[in-house]
Design an enzyme around this catalytic site. Structure first.
Site, short mmCIF file in Angstrom:
data_model
loop_
_atom_site.label_atom_id
_atom_site.label_comp_id
_atom_site.label_asym_id
_atom_site.label_seq_id
_atom_site.Cartn_x
_atom_site.Cartn_y
_atom_site.Cartn_z
CB SER A 184 31.47 -16.48 -35.07
OG SER A 184 30.41 -15.81 -34.67
CE1 TYR B 167 26.24 -15.86 -37.60
CE2 TYR B 167 27.20 -14.15 -36.26
CZ TYR B 167 27.41 -15.11 -36.87
OH TYR B 167 28.48 -15.69 -37.59
#
Length: 324
Positions: free
Chosen positions: A161, A186
């Site tokens: 992402s 993340y």
């Protein structure tokens, strides 16, 4: 020959749906495994692949929940199996059970993920986002390698992402032992997903197995379950009244790039690149207004870092299908 990190271009775009991507493509006789394939963009990915005729297996941490969700969607034909990516014994058990069926894998989509979670430790004290999003999928692909290479032509899709832009791999402290930040963790995990695809493609290409990293786009799904509403409002993801920013995609649109990566004839013989909006992404244009939300940063496609991460992953897990 290496695939260039540059748009082809394809005939699709950011609002293309997964169903549109597979229109006219026949996947009968193909087998796909999609982790996290029972909610959000995962179930849309599964629906598109199954709708095109593929046999689809959804490994799930909660098999009974997955079965109910798939049945409610009219996907009773989809197989469900137990798999907890944060538990390598569970990953091994799934892989052993699958290999015992003597079937080939044509498509492996590493879709399951957690995002911006509170600090949690799994296994031997691993940071949970790195362990679940990357290490679990790394081990899964390596253990399934005999089934991936058997027929040639398999594709492995790792969902990254734009979160990769938040952090490279912290090789000096990948487990955040010196202080935890949920977004850096993340970011590292999503960079790891991309680098995994880069390295697997380099190792797998001689066997006809190609790998791609995919940014699906911003989608409101269960992935946001750890985020307070106030944080999403402050980030501009939604307004006070709950209206979602129009740059976000629907789950059907979010699944499209994964499905395109897994099935597009345009990608025959290609691999080792980062994709977005149903095409190969451009490298990030540093300093532009779009730099945070478009393109791929150099650290997420760096071959040397990809090789280094693979070695680290092998050391941590004790698994490497290409060792020796």
């Amino acid at each position: 020959m290496n695939t260039a990190q540059h748009p082809l271009p394809s005939s699709f775009g950011p609002r293309t749906t997964a169903a549109e991507v597979v229109a006219g493509i026949d996947l009968k006789g193909k087998l796909a495994i999609v982790t996290g394939g029972y909610s959000g963009l995962g179930i849309e990915t599964v629906a598109a692949l199954a709708g095109a005729g593929a046999t689809v297996i959804v490994p799930a941490r909660r098999p009974e929940v997955a079965r109910a969700a798939l049945d409610a969607r009219g996907l009773a034909c989809v197989e469900v199996a137990a798999l907890d990516l944060a538990d390598l014994d569970s990953v091994r058990a799934f892989a052993e059970d699958f290999l015992s069926t003597d079937r080939s894998v044509d498509i492996l989509i590493d879709n399951a993920a957690i995002m911006a979670s509170p600090e949690m430790r799994v296994g031997p004290g691993w940071e949970s986002q790195f362990a679940t999003n990357h290490l679990g999928h790394y081990v899964l692909a390596n253990l399934l390698w005999p089934a991936l290479k058997r027929d040639g032509g398999a594709r492995v899709i790792a969902l990254s992402s734009t979160g990769h832009k938040l952090s490279g791999i912290r090789f000096d402290d990948p487990q955040f032992e010196t202080g935890y930040d949920k977004w850096q963790a993340y970011g590292q995990a999503k960079t790891a997903d991309s680098l995994f695809a880069i390295r697997l493609d380099a190792l797998g290409a001689p066997f006809g197995v190609r790998a791609f990293a995919v940014h699906p786009g911003g989608i409101m799904t269960e992935l946001q379950r750890h985020l307070p509403r106030e944080e999403m409002i402050a980030s501009g993801w939604m307004t006070e009244d709950g209206t979602v920013n129009d740059r976000f995609k629907t789950p059907e649109q979010g699944a499209a790039t994964s499905v395109w990566a897994a099935t597009s004839p345009q990608l025959d013989g290609e691999g080792g690149v980062y994709l977005e909006d149903c095409d190969i992404a451009e490298p990030t244009a540093a300093g532009t207004p779009e730099a945070r939300v478009r393109g791929v940063d150099a650290h997420a496609i760096d071959p040397a870092d990809a090789e280094r991460l693979w070695a680290l992953s092998a050391e941590l897990t004790g698994v490497d299908a290409f060792a020796g």
